[in-house]
Design an enzyme around this catalytic site. Sequence first.
Site, PDB file in Angstrom:
ATOM      1  N   ASN A  50       0.837  -1.255   0.194  1.00 36.88           N
ATOM      2  CA  ASN A  50      -0.100   0.134  -0.056  1.00 36.88           C
ATOM      3  C   ASN A  50       0.802   1.224  -0.001  1.00 36.88           C
ATOM      4  O   ASN A  50       0.317   2.455   0.399  1.00 36.88           O
ATOM      5  CB  ASN A  50      -0.739  -0.072   1.318  1.00 36.88           C
ATOM      6  CG  ASN A  50      -1.934  -1.180   1.174  1.00 36.88           C
ATOM      7  OD1 ASN A  50      -2.603  -1.466   0.468  1.00 36.88           O
ATOM      8  ND2 ASN A  50      -1.848  -1.980   2.433  1.00 36.88           N
ATOM      9  N   HIS A 142     -13.884  -1.940   6.418  1.00 37.60           N
ATOM     10  CA  HIS A 142     -12.641  -2.743   6.813  1.00 37.60           C
ATOM     11  C   HIS A 142     -12.823  -3.734   8.011  1.00 37.60           C
ATOM     12  O   HIS A 142     -13.633  -2.914   8.904  1.00 37.60           O
ATOM     13  CB  HIS A 142     -11.522  -2.084   6.639  1.00 37.60           C
ATOM     14  CG  HIS A 142     -10.094  -2.502   7.218  1.00 37.60           C
ATOM     15  ND1 HIS A 142      -9.479  -2.572   8.538  1.00 37.60           N
ATOM     16  CD2 HIS A 142      -9.232  -3.095   6.257  1.00 37.60           C
ATOM     17  CE1 HIS A 142      -8.420  -3.074   8.399  1.00 37.60           C
ATOM     18  NE2 HIS A 142      -8.323  -3.472   6.957  1.00 37.60           N
ATOM     19  N   GLU A 185     -15.961   3.848   4.182  1.00 35.09           N
ATOM     20  CA  GLU A 185     -14.521   4.220   3.778  1.00 35.09           C
ATOM     21  C   GLU A 185     -14.480   5.101   2.361  1.00 35.09           C
ATOM     22  O   GLU A 185     -15.616   5.015   1.782  1.00 35.09           O
ATOM     23  CB  GLU A 185     -13.804   3.085   3.202  1.00 35.09           C
ATOM     24  CG  GLU A 185     -13.354   2.007   4.561  1.00 35.09           C
ATOM     25  CD  GLU A 185     -12.691   0.665   3.846  1.00 35.09           C
ATOM     26  OE1 GLU A 185     -11.931   0.663   3.007  1.00 35.09           O
ATOM     27  OE2 GLU A 185     -13.030  -0.360   4.693  1.00 35.09           O
ATOM     28  N   SER A 189     -11.025  -0.640   0.463  1.00 34.36           N
ATOM     29  CA  SER A 189      -9.487  -1.558   0.523  1.00 34.36           C
ATOM     30  C   SER A 189      -9.265  -2.640  -0.522  1.00 34.36           C
ATOM     31  O   SER A 189      -8.088  -2.938  -0.965  1.00 34.36           O
ATOM     32  CB  SER A 189      -8.907  -1.847   2.032  1.00 34.36           C
ATOM     33  OG  SER A 189     -10.036  -2.702   2.362  1.00 34.36           O
ATOM     34  N   ASP A 214     -13.289   6.543   6.632  1.00 33.84           N
ATOM     35  CA  ASP A 214     -11.930   5.925   6.772  1.00 33.84           C
ATOM     36  C   ASP A 214     -11.264   6.346   5.406  1.00 33.84           C
ATOM     37  O   ASP A 214     -11.786   5.805   4.311  1.00 33.84           O
ATOM     38  CB  ASP A 214     -12.136   4.445   6.951  1.00 33.84           C
ATOM     39  CG  ASP A 214     -10.788   3.703   7.106  1.00 33.84           C
ATOM     40  OD1 ASP A 214      -9.552   4.470   6.526  1.00 33.84           O
ATOM     41  OD2 ASP A 214     -10.644   2.781   7.713  1.00 33.84           O
ATOM     42  N   HIS A 217      -7.065   4.393   2.323  1.00 31.28           N
ATOM     43  CA  HIS A 217      -6.508   4.162   1.037  1.00 31.28           C
ATOM     44  C   HIS A 217      -6.558   5.401   0.131  1.00 31.28           C
ATOM     45  O   HIS A 217      -6.193   5.471  -1.195  1.00 31.28           O
ATOM     46  CB  HIS A 217      -6.951   2.925   0.350  1.00 31.28           C
ATOM     47  CG  HIS A 217      -6.857   1.816   1.247  1.00 31.28           C
ATOM     48  ND1 HIS A 217      -5.613   1.017   0.935  1.00 31.28           N
ATOM     49  CD2 HIS A 217      -7.345   1.266   2.026  1.00 31.28           C
ATOM     50  CE1 HIS A 217      -5.530   0.102   1.887  1.00 31.28           C
ATOM     51  NE2 HIS A 217      -6.521   0.238   2.463  1.00 31.28           N
ATOM     52  N   LYS A 248       0.214   3.782   4.815  1.00 30.42           N
ATOM     53  CA  LYS A 248       0.064   3.308   3.558  1.00 30.42           C
ATOM     54  C   LYS A 248       0.731   4.522   2.515  1.00 30.42           C
ATOM     55  O   LYS A 248       1.984   4.372   2.453  1.00 30.42           O
ATOM     56  CB  LYS A 248      -1.354   3.320   3.220  1.00 30.42           C
ATOM     57  CG  LYS A 248      -2.050   2.206   4.094  1.00 30.42           C
ATOM     58  CD  LYS A 248      -3.397   1.741   3.747  1.00 30.42           C
ATOM     59  CE  LYS A 248      -3.919   0.433   4.536  1.00 30.42           C
ATOM     60  NZ  LYS A 248      -3.429   0.407   5.984  1.00 30.42           N
TER      61      LYS A 248
HETATM   62  N1  PLP Z   1      -8.762   1.023   7.304  1.00 31.58           N
HETATM   63  C1  PLP Z   1      -8.609   0.574   6.262  1.00 31.58           C
HETATM   64  C2  PLP Z   1      -9.558   0.844   5.312  1.00 31.58           C
HETATM   65  C3  PLP Z   1      -7.523  -0.497   6.002  1.00 31.58           C
HETATM   66  O1  PLP Z   1      -7.226  -1.027   4.735  1.00 31.58           O
HETATM   67  C4  PLP Z   1      -6.725  -0.757   6.864  1.00 31.58           C
HETATM   68  C5  PLP Z   1      -5.247  -1.462   6.822  1.00 31.58           C
HETATM   69  O2  PLP Z   1      -5.288  -2.214   6.067  1.00 31.58           O
HETATM   70  C6  PLP Z   1      -6.669   0.036   8.147  1.00 31.58           C
HETATM   71  C7  PLP Z   1      -7.801   0.764   8.464  1.00 31.58           C
HETATM   72  C8  PLP Z   1      -5.678  -0.252   9.322  1.00 31.58           C
HETATM   73  O3  PLP Z   1      -4.603   0.605   9.214  1.00 31.58           O
HETATM   74  P1  PLP Z   1      -3.482   0.089   9.809  1.00 31.58           P
HETATM   75  O4  PLP Z   1      -2.616  -0.957   9.201  1.00 31.58           O
HETATM   76  O5  PLP Z   1      -2.599   1.086   9.968  1.00 31.58           O
HETATM   77  O6  PLP Z   1      -3.430  -0.481  11.321  1.00 31.58           O
END
Ligand code: PLP
Length: 394
Positions: A50, A142, A185, A189, A214, A217, A248
């Site tokens: 990512n 997610h 989101e 993701s 969120d 990405h 990411k």
């Molecule tokens: N939110 C989304 C949409 C994600 O894809 C991810 C991780 O893949 C996270 C939160 C969590 O982030 P982190 O990897 O920094 O814990």
Amino acid sequence: MSRQDWEHAVDRELAGLREQHLFRQRRVVTLLDATHVEVEGRQCVNFASNNYLGLTHHPRVIHAARHAAQAFGAGSGAAPLITGYGPAHQSAERRIAAWKGTENAVLLPSGYQANVATIQALAAIGERAGGGTRFLLDKLAHASLIDAIRSTEAPHRIFPHSHLAKLDRLLADADPRQLQVVVTESIFSMDGDAADLAGLAELKVRRPFVLLLDEAHASGVYGPGGAGLAAELKLAGLADLTVVTLSKALGSAGGAVCASAALCDAVVNFGRAYVYSTHLPPSAAAAAEAAIDVMADEPQRQRRVRALAARVRSELGAKSLALPPGDSPIIPITLGSERAALEAARVLQDQGLWVLAIRPPTVPRGTSRLRVTLCSEHRDDEVTRLIAALAAFR
Ligand code: PLP
């Protein structure tokens, strides 16, 4: 349960995962640079991370991490409300809030924890206000958001992916004493498609709800200076709380919630995942802050990764590969069965292209896939090789 019984249960469950092609196994991956890895002696082009802008290996980002570790130590040593919150954290929070255009920001050790602490704070607010909180969650949100809601006692409803008419009906049905929180989101993701933020803005005019967005990405890849999809669509004020990951496009580690000063204070006071965990290392905070500066100074990185995404999507489309809508650098090639996805990933890896199979429970059953991700630092000839290899799966 006796020791013999639970040991048997462990063996049986793991054997079941293997039989269903759902067993997960770690491999030691050496990151050679932003886009190349070495795995078990084989060098591959990395199409699975990512690290969309290649900032994990940017000299300014590495310098900032090294400098902060020298100045403040390798770890933060305690939870943020004890002695773990230092000048590097405070400075990064201010930079992140300015970047996102919010009053304040709170850093956490991971994006996962940022989601958990934020949801816990929103659950506590509703509960203390008397009516409780009800979470309305997009079906493809997610795992960290799902786990976050499960960590509270608040009720929740799941709406079909991006189905705003259904969300509207759920909101129309709401108990007016309850705090309604919509959780989604901006760029999903595993599918790489975008939420209908304009539709959510329209809905927000008609129905009262808090929006938790969120932007894990989208940050870095969309918006001026990488500020995210909401910023790109000139809807920066739409979300009441925005979660970003520093792990990411920012090339570091950690997460942050960006919101009003009052909501940030609520996360600090009611977010158990914030209060009861050692703070992220100062070096991670400093690296993320440097990454935001680099994104502002080097906008060509965002342009390049988006041009690569457009190229791969259009050339795969021309070769009759069905892709979900979107323009993000997350490109899923859905193959259906777990076995087919694993086999396809193995074929690509044998060709020196590091692409992984994504299987349930990360994605719904029957939609196992290859998840290809692009980075601004991929060379054109590497992307040409990727496209040629993926064409075999049409
Ligand atoms: N939110 C989304 C949409 C994600 O894809 C991810 C991780 O893949 C996270 C939160 C969590 O982030 P982190 O990897 O920094 O814990």
